[in-house]
Design a protein around this motif. Structure first.
Motif, PDB file in Angstrom:
ATOM      1  N   HIS A   1      -3.376  -1.333  -7.805  1.00 22.71           N
ATOM      2  CA  HIS A   1      -3.729  -1.350  -6.550  1.00 22.71           C
ATOM      3  C   HIS A   1      -4.663  -0.450  -6.093  1.00 22.71           C
ATOM      4  O   HIS A   1      -5.646  -0.928  -5.345  1.00 22.71           O
ATOM      5  CB  HIS A   1      -2.180  -1.387  -5.715  1.00 22.71           C
ATOM      6  CG  HIS A   1      -2.457  -1.495  -4.320  1.00 22.71           C
ATOM      7  ND1 HIS A   1      -1.388  -2.327  -3.388  1.00 22.71           N
ATOM      8  CD2 HIS A   1      -3.282  -0.929  -3.347  1.00 22.71           C
ATOM      9  CE1 HIS A   1      -1.612  -2.112  -2.164  1.00 22.71           C
ATOM     10  NE2 HIS A   1      -2.914  -1.361  -1.867  1.00 22.71           N
ATOM     11  N   LEU A   2      -4.474   0.621  -6.115  1.00 25.01           N
ATOM     12  CA  LEU A   2      -5.402   1.789  -5.660  1.00 25.01           C
ATOM     13  C   LEU A   2      -6.864   1.575  -6.417  1.00 25.01           C
ATOM     14  O   LEU A   2      -7.970   1.663  -5.584  1.00 25.01           O
ATOM     15  CB  LEU A   2      -5.094   3.173  -6.085  1.00 25.01           C
ATOM     16  CG  LEU A   2      -3.480   3.753  -5.535  1.00 25.01           C
ATOM     17  CD1 LEU A   2      -3.042   4.867  -6.332  1.00 25.01           C
ATOM     18  CD2 LEU A   2      -3.338   3.725  -4.171  1.00 25.01           C
TER      19      LEU A   2
ATOM     20  N   GLU B   1       3.626   6.110  -5.289  1.00 27.57           N
ATOM     21  CA  GLU B   1       3.511   6.187  -6.689  1.00 27.57           C
ATOM     22  C   GLU B   1       2.509   7.358  -7.151  1.00 27.57           C
ATOM     23  O   GLU B   1       2.489   7.888  -7.983  1.00 27.57           O
ATOM     24  CB  GLU B   1       2.993   4.899  -7.334  1.00 27.57           C
ATOM     25  CG  GLU B   1       3.139   4.741  -8.926  1.00 27.57           C
ATOM     26  CD  GLU B   1       4.439   4.666  -9.568  1.00 27.57           C
ATOM     27  OE1 GLU B   1       5.302   3.785  -8.949  1.00 27.57           O
ATOM     28  OE2 GLU B   1       4.682   5.627 -10.368  1.00 27.57           O
TER      29      GLU B   1
ATOM     30  N   THR C   1      -1.306  -8.852  -1.390  1.00 23.09           N
ATOM     31  CA  THR C   1      -1.012  -8.781  -0.020  1.00 23.09           C
ATOM     32  C   THR C   1      -1.945  -8.360   1.043  1.00 23.09           C
ATOM     33  O   THR C   1      -1.894  -8.354   2.170  1.00 23.09           O
ATOM     34  CB  THR C   1       0.182  -7.740   0.102  1.00 23.09           C
ATOM     35  OG1 THR C   1      -0.355  -6.620  -0.543  1.00 23.09           O
ATOM     36  CG2 THR C   1       1.435  -8.380  -0.532  1.00 23.09           C
TER      37      THR C   1
ATOM     38  N   SER D   1       1.090  -1.588 -11.854  1.00 25.04           N
ATOM     39  CA  SER D   1       0.240  -2.556 -10.733  1.00 25.04           C
ATOM     40  C   SER D   1       0.149  -1.463  -9.476  1.00 25.04           C
ATOM     41  O   SER D   1      -0.952  -1.996  -8.740  1.00 25.04           O
ATOM     42  CB  SER D   1       1.260  -3.518 -10.533  1.00 25.04           C
ATOM     43  OG  SER D   1       2.130  -3.375  -9.495  1.00 25.04           O
ATOM     44  N   ARG D   2       0.979  -0.660  -9.246  1.00 27.06           N
ATOM     45  CA  ARG D   2       0.468   0.008  -8.248  1.00 27.06           C
ATOM     46  C   ARG D   2      -0.723   1.084  -8.289  1.00 27.06           C
ATOM     47  O   ARG D   2      -1.571   1.259  -7.312  1.00 27.06           O
ATOM     48  CB  ARG D   2       1.696   1.347  -7.746  1.00 27.06           C
ATOM     49  CG  ARG D   2       3.049   0.320  -7.240  1.00 27.06           C
ATOM     50  CD  ARG D   2       4.190   1.142  -6.748  1.00 27.06           C
ATOM     51  NE  ARG D   2       5.485   0.328  -6.859  1.00 27.06           N
ATOM     52  CZ  ARG D   2       6.335   0.377  -7.785  1.00 27.06           C
ATOM     53  NH1 ARG D   2       6.270   1.652  -8.668  1.00 27.06           N
ATOM     54  NH2 ARG D   2       7.394  -0.336  -7.611  1.00 27.06           N
ATOM     55  N   PHE D   3      -1.070   1.577  -9.583  1.00 32.08           N
ATOM     56  CA  PHE D   3      -2.169   2.236  -9.792  1.00 32.08           C
ATOM     57  C   PHE D   3      -3.370   1.244  -9.817  1.00 32.08           C
ATOM     58  O   PHE D   3      -4.335   1.494  -9.248  1.00 32.08           O
ATOM     59  CB  PHE D   3      -2.389   3.005 -10.993  1.00 32.08           C
ATOM     60  CG  PHE D   3      -1.427   4.219 -11.048  1.00 32.08           C
ATOM     61  CD1 PHE D   3      -1.987   5.365 -10.530  1.00 32.08           C
ATOM     62  CD2 PHE D   3      -0.240   4.285 -11.506  1.00 32.08           C
ATOM     63  CE1 PHE D   3      -1.239   6.737 -10.346  1.00 32.08           C
ATOM     64  CE2 PHE D   3       0.650   5.626 -11.585  1.00 32.08           C
ATOM     65  CZ  PHE D   3       0.109   6.501 -10.981  1.00 32.08           C
TER      66      PHE D   3
ATOM     67  N   ARG E   1       0.781  -1.376  -0.014  1.00 29.80           N
ATOM     68  CA  ARG E   1       0.082   0.094  -0.129  1.00 29.80           C
ATOM     69  C   ARG E   1       0.959   1.233  -0.055  1.00 29.80           C
ATOM     70  O   ARG E   1       0.614   2.220  -0.736  1.00 29.80           O
ATOM     71  CB  ARG E   1      -0.934   0.177   1.124  1.00 29.80           C
ATOM     72  CG  ARG E   1      -1.644   1.105   1.352  1.00 29.80           C
ATOM     73  CD  ARG E   1      -2.828   1.392   0.298  1.00 29.80           C
ATOM     74  NE  ARG E   1      -3.638   0.175   0.200  1.00 29.80           N
ATOM     75  CZ  ARG E   1      -4.532  -0.263   0.972  1.00 29.80           C
ATOM     76  NH1 ARG E   1      -4.988   0.785   1.701  1.00 29.80           N
ATOM     77  NH2 ARG E   1      -5.215  -1.351   1.040  1.00 29.80           N
TER      78      ARG E   1
ATOM     79  N   GLU F   1       3.862   1.554  -1.174  1.00 32.67           N
ATOM     80  CA  GLU F   1       4.445   1.859  -2.462  1.00 32.67           C
ATOM     81  C   GLU F   1       3.580   2.566  -3.428  1.00 32.67           C
ATOM     82  O   GLU F   1       3.870   3.126  -4.356  1.00 32.67           O
ATOM     83  CB  GLU F   1       4.895   0.489  -3.057  1.00 32.67           C
ATOM     84  CG  GLU F   1       6.286  -0.057  -2.245  1.00 32.67           C
ATOM     85  CD  GLU F   1       6.464  -1.439  -2.579  1.00 32.67           C
ATOM     86  OE1 GLU F   1       7.542  -1.989  -2.138  1.00 32.67           O
ATOM     87  OE2 GLU F   1       5.932  -1.936  -3.763  1.00 32.67           O
ATOM     88  N   ALA F   2       2.146   1.851  -3.485  1.00 31.25           N
ATOM     89  CA  ALA F   2       1.119   2.574  -4.385  1.00 31.25           C
ATOM     90  C   ALA F   2       0.884   3.814  -3.881  1.00 31.25           C
ATOM     91  O   ALA F   2       0.667   4.800  -4.957  1.00 31.25           O
ATOM     92  CB  ALA F   2      -0.199   1.465  -4.159  1.00 31.25           C
ATOM     93  N   MET F   3       0.719   4.186  -2.745  1.00 28.59           N
ATOM     94  CA  MET F   3       0.578   5.715  -2.179  1.00 28.59           C
ATOM     95  C   MET F   3       1.594   6.389  -2.467  1.00 28.59           C
ATOM     96  O   MET F   3       1.510   7.558  -3.230  1.00 28.59           O
ATOM     97  CB  MET F   3       0.454   5.795  -0.862  1.00 28.59           C
ATOM     98  CG  MET F   3      -0.965   5.015  -0.180  1.00 28.59           C
ATOM     99  SD  MET F   3      -2.457   5.552  -0.642  1.00 28.59           S
ATOM    100  CE  MET F   3      -2.715   6.922   0.593  1.00 28.59           C
TER     101      MET F   3
ATOM    102  N   LYS G   1       4.832   0.038 -11.927  1.00 27.09           N
ATOM    103  CA  LYS G   1       4.247   1.238 -11.957  1.00 27.09           C
ATOM    104  C   LYS G   1       2.615   1.140 -12.174  1.00 27.09           C
ATOM    105  O   LYS G   1       1.768   1.604 -11.315  1.00 27.09           O
ATOM    106  CB  LYS G   1       4.713   2.256 -12.888  1.00 27.09           C
ATOM    107  CG  LYS G   1       4.009   3.675 -12.834  1.00 27.09           C
ATOM    108  CD  LYS G   1       4.572   4.606 -14.130  1.00 27.09           C
ATOM    109  CE  LYS G   1       5.672   5.217 -13.896  1.00 27.09           C
ATOM    110  NZ  LYS G   1       5.625   6.750 -13.425  1.00 27.09           N
TER     111      LYS G   1
END
Lengths: 494, 494
Positions: free
Chosen positions: B19-20, A46, B239, B15-17, A40, A42-44, B13
């Motif tokens: 994730h959100l 980004e 996760t 995958s992080r978006f 999370r 890491e996502a935040m 990158k």
């Protein structure tokens, strides 16, 4: 498309990404299992990078330039002014400084979480020195751009338009009467008998009580939720405001009034004007005005005798098996107006709270302006605590200058907002009372006249006007701390 | 940095978006108040645009080109293959078509929500005609690129490597024995006496029962949560896996087994390899393999006699005040293996479910390949329902061809995954039984040997291998539906 309209579209885009960040931030604090934290974060991070890029897009300078010569309505001009301020503030710092601050702040805050418990000023100050140095650099850069003093340039981030010159006048006045007032209150309360909570107050029943109170305060559950977190906060977005509380099963008192406080923040957010949603001009005016709403709910309304007489049956209804004498209006009122000078700001009562804030204000002001160094803080803290509240913090860092999280990541300039909020709240209540019988409305159980005033004068105005203009339009005067003083005298000595 | 590494960074990158988006999507379905929906939908749409831009970044073509001649390990080659497949699939369609599909799909699905209840095929088919035409266009474009038939090109989105040629063989075989099997089961069960739930099963106790079962199934609550939503699903990120269920206070049966099913999905996600987190190669192999895990948990394990004997005391413990004879192992087992041909796929039992899927497969295959038109669907549906399950849907659109959401937004090619999952699950169980005494493990309450097999052979392998290779390595054979047949015969007629 006009350049103003391009700026609007760009702002809306940014606000949609901020929306995702707000919700994921709420999630991270309120419901996420701890194993989810690394991914999370890491996502935040980004998302932060992306928001930084959007906020610093190279075409914006030209758009602002051209938009300023376009034909705009008053509201559009206000909108442009607020967008530009936000843009200037977010582009003021070199990227390297922002990154260094982020690193130093994370490091200092993380270590502080254990160092505080260990009273380890020595260890803390190693990290803190870096945070202070970087914040001083930030303050100087912002001062160079704005023409303000370094500390005023930092204040501007939280309280646009507020200056040290204004705060010094207001706070110096408070210092002349507050210590005596506190002594007089303590003397008066010394003979009071009071029943403190001593039962078991199950979480589920506390939650139901919180919901009951939020409904009484017209919280819109179609546009918001109540959840649990370690440190209560108000998050989410205006169409979906997420407030949190925490429950201590041995004591319902703090949680209940904490919910009233956060509901004040929430109703401000829920009441912001839909037509400016996603734009800077549609956001809350300042931290101080935001706090004025939570403190209006908590202090002006929530701890008043009439409100507590409405609270009392709700508390009784939800804790039928507990000792009922604690829940009587008279006793609850004593609990909620007890004054007791102590070390910790977040636990402070209404009367001693300003002392905690003024102390911090004076220290951070001189620190940012380079008049003192971080090493001077413990001694200054001790001296001021003795002067304002009659307590010494010599050698007691954890309950002294290491108690707050704010400075660990460089949020210098934030503290005054708390007491500005308390003062604005008192001023708003005095203004409301000129046209609304607040006590009668409270006793009737229908607070809508009060909320209509707040909506008309504060919530719906968002950031259309400067703080001074907003307050003047609402109350006929700019910040006037005499209402706060009168309020304290009436409630605690009247 | 190698071009392969650049692709990896770019994927992370993205995958992080994602994730959100996953978390905000979960929030939207599970906890968001309805008043938050409009702003949330706008934020999610903005994220989609951003993800589309990232996925179609112009530099990717060159990076893929150059990466393919770089020196890569086997795992890296698999990673590159999966990244490229995902990229090719996401860049295949012209933007105008994607937008037209999005609009037509939203319109059709939205109207379907009321049209279904009104049995309004006439109204529905007006919107549906457009959805079908656009999907046929999509299938043709994908076919042109891949060299597959139009329907196979759509299948490839959900089940890479699976073809009509393979499915026809498998499903045609099923059709030769399934109707008779169902009749025989019904005959056998016709003399059974069974006690159906008839008590009050409070939500909070059902929730506790769900948590108990999830713990028994080693769901990792440090990396996931259980919540409530109208339609149960498994969302979130590996996760932090978010599964949902819904509680009917008159009947705990569906919710309980629904939780077992979603826990299967969740453990697959939780068991994906950390080293490939955020990469296509680190994701679940296919929809069918995903469903194989949920159906392994639900059908192979969950509805087995031994598992139900473990479930029985948990149910009894959580509903102490309800009629206990319902919760006896023998009765619970009858409830959970009851076979009854009916109209609705999502409510279908294990034995009749494949009939629902094969019917849809045959129709969507011919529709995408242009052999039939959308107007032919009701008649075909009725004929196939009569043939496979002995029920007519003549004029009964709402319980016939209008019952599912899938086609309303053009998800043609998805349905086979359900039955492929059931078949893979049976094949995996047969393989596990060669080295693990599953009944003994179940009775001991320690299922770890079973989960170790799944982790070693399926979860940890993610998308490193093609589905055929994955299944062959795990079981010694590619898809072999005889295990599924044998399983049904043993459970229901044995």
């Amino acid at each position: 498309m006009s350049h103003y309209q391009k700026l609007v579209e760009h702002s809306l885009k940014i606000s949609r990404f901020e929306h995702l960040g707000s919700i994921c931030g709420w999630d991270q604090t309120a419901v996420m299992p701890s194993g989810g934290n690394e991914a999370r974060s890491e996502a935040m991070a980004e998302l932060s990078v992306h928001l930084h890029q959007l906020g610093n897009a190279p075409q914006l300078a030209e758009w602002f330039d051209k938009a300023e010569s376009e034909s705009l309505s008053d509201n559009e001009q206000a909108s442009l002014r607020e967008m530009k301020l936000k843009w200037q503030q977010s582009t003021a710092l070199p990227e390297a400084l922002v990154q260094a601050q982020s690193l130093a702040g994370s490091k200092c805050e993380h270590a502080w979480r254990t160092q505080r418990g260990e009273n380890d000023w020595e260890g803390f100050s190693k990290n803190f020195a870096e945070v202070v140095a970087l914040s001083q650099e930030e303050a100087q850069i912002r001062a160079n751009i704005s023409g303000l003093t370094p500390y005023d340039a930092m204040l501007d981030l939280y309280e646009p338009g507020t200056t040290t010159a204004k705060l010094d006048v207001v706070f110096n006045d408070v210092k002349t009467w507050l210590p005596t007032l506190i002594q007089n209150i303590q003397e008066k309360q010394s003979t009071e008998s009071i029943y403190l909570p001593d039962g078991h107050y199950p979480t589920e029943q506390q939650r139901q009580l919180s919901v009951d109170v939020m409904k009484f305060l017209n919280f819109d559950f179609n546009h918001g939720r109540l959840d649990v977190s370690m440190h209560p906060f108000c998050g989410g977005v205006p169409t979906d405001v997420r407030i949190t509380t925490r429950y201590d099963e041995n004591d319902f008192v703090q949680s209940l009034m904490g919910t009233v406080h956060e509901t004040g923040h929430a109703r401000y957010e829920q009441g912001l004007p839909k037509e400016f949603a996603g734009l800077a001009v549609g956001q809350a005016r300042s931290m101080g005005i935001h706090e004025s709403q939570s403190l209006f709910f908590e202090m002006q309304l929530g701890r008043s005798a009439k409100f507590i007489s409405q609270l009392s049956p709700l508390v009784q209804k939800n804790f039928v098996n507990a000792d009922q004498k604690i829940f009587k209006t008279d006793n609850l009122q004593k609990i909620y107006t007890r004054v007791n000078p102590d070390f910790i700001r977040v636990d402070a009562d209404e009367a001693t709270y300003p002392a905690h804030v003024i102390l911090r204000y004076e220290i951070e002001r001189d620190l940012m302006n380079g008049k003192i160094g971080y090493k001077d803080i413990p001694e200054l803290w001790d001296a001021k605590m003795q002067q304002y509240l009659g307590l010494t913090t010599k050698g007691n860092y954890k309950n002294g200058c290491m108690q707050d999280i704010h400075w660990t990541d460089g949020s210098f300039g934030y503290f005054p907002s708390y007491t500005l909020g308390a003062m604005y709240a008192a001023q708003f209540m005095a203004a409301i009372k000129q046209t609304v019988d607040v006590e009668k409305a409270t006793l009737s159980g229908d607070l809508s006249l009060i909320f209509t005033w707040l909506s008309d004068n504060i919530w719906s105005k968002a950031s259309l006007f400067s703080t001074d203009d907003l307050v003047k339009q609402a109350t006929g005067d700019v910040l006037n701390a005499s209402f706060f003083k009168a309020h304290l005298e009436k409630r605690y000595l009247g």
